[in-house]
Design a protein around this motif. Sequence first.
Motif, short mmCIF file in Angstrom:
data_model
loop_
_atom_site.label_atom_id
_atom_site.label_comp_id
_atom_site.label_asym_id
_atom_site.label_seq_id
_atom_site.Cartn_x
_atom_site.Cartn_y
_atom_site.Cartn_z
N ARG A 3 17.51 -15.69 -22.19
CA ARG A 3 16.70 -16.27 -22.78
C ARG A 3 14.69 -15.60 -22.65
O ARG A 3 14.22 -15.67 -23.25
N ASP A 4 15.33 -15.42 -21.06
CA ASP A 4 13.21 -15.19 -20.47
C ASP A 4 12.87 -13.77 -21.43
O ASP A 4 12.11 -13.24 -21.63
N LEU A 5 14.44 -12.58 -20.86
CA LEU A 5 13.73 -11.12 -21.74
C LEU A 5 13.45 -11.23 -23.20
O LEU A 5 12.33 -10.49 -24.01
N SER A 9 10.36 -10.30 -24.71
CA SER A 9 10.14 -9.54 -25.57
C SER A 9 9.64 -10.19 -27.01
O SER A 9 9.09 -8.81 -27.66
N GLN A 10 10.20 -11.23 -27.54
CA GLN A 10 9.55 -11.37 -28.86
C GLN A 10 7.59 -11.75 -28.22
O GLN A 10 6.92 -11.84 -29.53
N ALA A 14 5.20 -9.96 -30.74
CA ALA A 14 3.80 -10.53 -32.18
C ALA A 14 2.71 -9.79 -31.32
O ALA A 14 1.99 -9.45 -32.21
N ALA A 15 2.01 -9.50 -30.55
CA ALA A 15 1.35 -9.26 -29.72
C ALA A 15 1.42 -7.16 -30.93
O ALA A 15 0.01 -7.08 -30.95
N LEU A 16 2.31 -7.00 -30.68
CA LEU A 16 1.84 -5.34 -31.65
C LEU A 16 1.83 -5.65 -32.89
O LEU A 16 0.77 -4.76 -33.63
N ILE A 17 2.20 -6.45 -33.68
CA ILE A 17 2.20 -6.63 -34.55
C ILE A 17 1.49 -7.02 -34.93
O ILE A 17 0.26 -6.86 -36.14
N GLU A 18 0.23 -7.92 -34.45
CA GLU A 18 -1.45 -8.93 -35.01
C GLU A 18 -1.86 -7.13 -34.55
O GLU A 18 -2.94 -7.46 -35.27
N ARG A 19 -1.58 -6.45 -33.51
CA ARG A 19 -2.30 -5.44 -33.21
C ARG A 19 -2.62 -3.68 -34.33
O ARG A 19 -2.25 -3.09 -33.92
N LEU A 35 14.97 -0.60 -25.03
CA LEU A 35 15.35 -0.99 -27.16
C LEU A 35 15.99 -1.67 -27.47
O LEU A 35 15.72 -2.09 -28.73
N SER A 36 17.50 -1.81 -26.53
CA SER A 36 18.28 -3.32 -27.39
C SER A 36 17.01 -4.56 -27.01
O SER A 36 17.07 -4.89 -28.41
N THR A 37 16.59 -4.68 -26.24
CA THR A 37 15.91 -5.57 -25.78
C THR A 37 14.34 -5.57 -27.39
O THR A 37 14.29 -6.83 -27.86
N LEU A 38 14.04 -4.74 -26.93
CA LEU A 38 13.20 -4.68 -27.59
C LEU A 38 13.46 -5.39 -29.36
O LEU A 38 12.91 -6.27 -30.41
N THR A 39 14.36 -4.93 -29.92
CA THR A 39 14.76 -4.70 -31.28
C THR A 39 15.95 -6.24 -31.53
O THR A 39 16.81 -6.47 -32.35
N ASP A 40 16.05 -7.26 -30.26
CA ASP A 40 16.89 -8.00 -30.53
C ASP A 40 15.99 -8.82 -30.87
O ASP A 40 16.57 -10.27 -31.83
N CYS A 41 14.85 -9.07 -31.47
CA CYS A 41 13.59 -9.52 -32.42
C CYS A 41 13.63 -9.19 -33.72
O CYS A 41 13.61 -8.29 -34.28
#
Length: 162
Positions: A3-5, A9-10, A14-19, A35-41
């Motif tokens: 859950r922490d990961l 990742s979220q 959000a920071a990447l999208i904002e920028r 990449l698996s963790t990033l794409t869990d979102c």
Amino acid sequence: MARDLLALSQRVGAALIERRLRVCAAESCTGGLILSTLTDCAGSSAYVEGGVVSYSNKAKMRLLGVREETLIAKGAVSEEAAAEMAQGALAQYGADYALSVTGIAGPGGGTSEKPVGLTYIGLAGPDGYLQVARQVWDGDRIGNKLASVEAALAMLLAALEA
């Protein structure tokens, strides 16, 4: 920890999208877990470009342009290899940031100079930005991999928020 990961990742997403930025990864000991963790979102296709799992030295050289001289002189688990992996991924994928991880997850493979848990995390970015962090985790194989993913995502988030 999962859950922490996911929460981390979220925040990164959000920071990447904002920028309006994109990220890629070059992974060795984490085996694609970043990449698996990033794409869990949901919606991660807006900021994840792609990546490569370059577990062998041959793959590091062929897919990421890691120099054979670096691998011979410093080894695959080194600051220099992590830097070249991140820079190679950045060039290969054309993203704004590239994360890299190389290490000894365990339980075997360690030496007195390079113990189990030794990990180098790289981050390459715009205008020649390059950062590499050295960590020595004390967990088991899965714990070391998860700790590496958390540290990599935290490094990226810190760079984005700087």
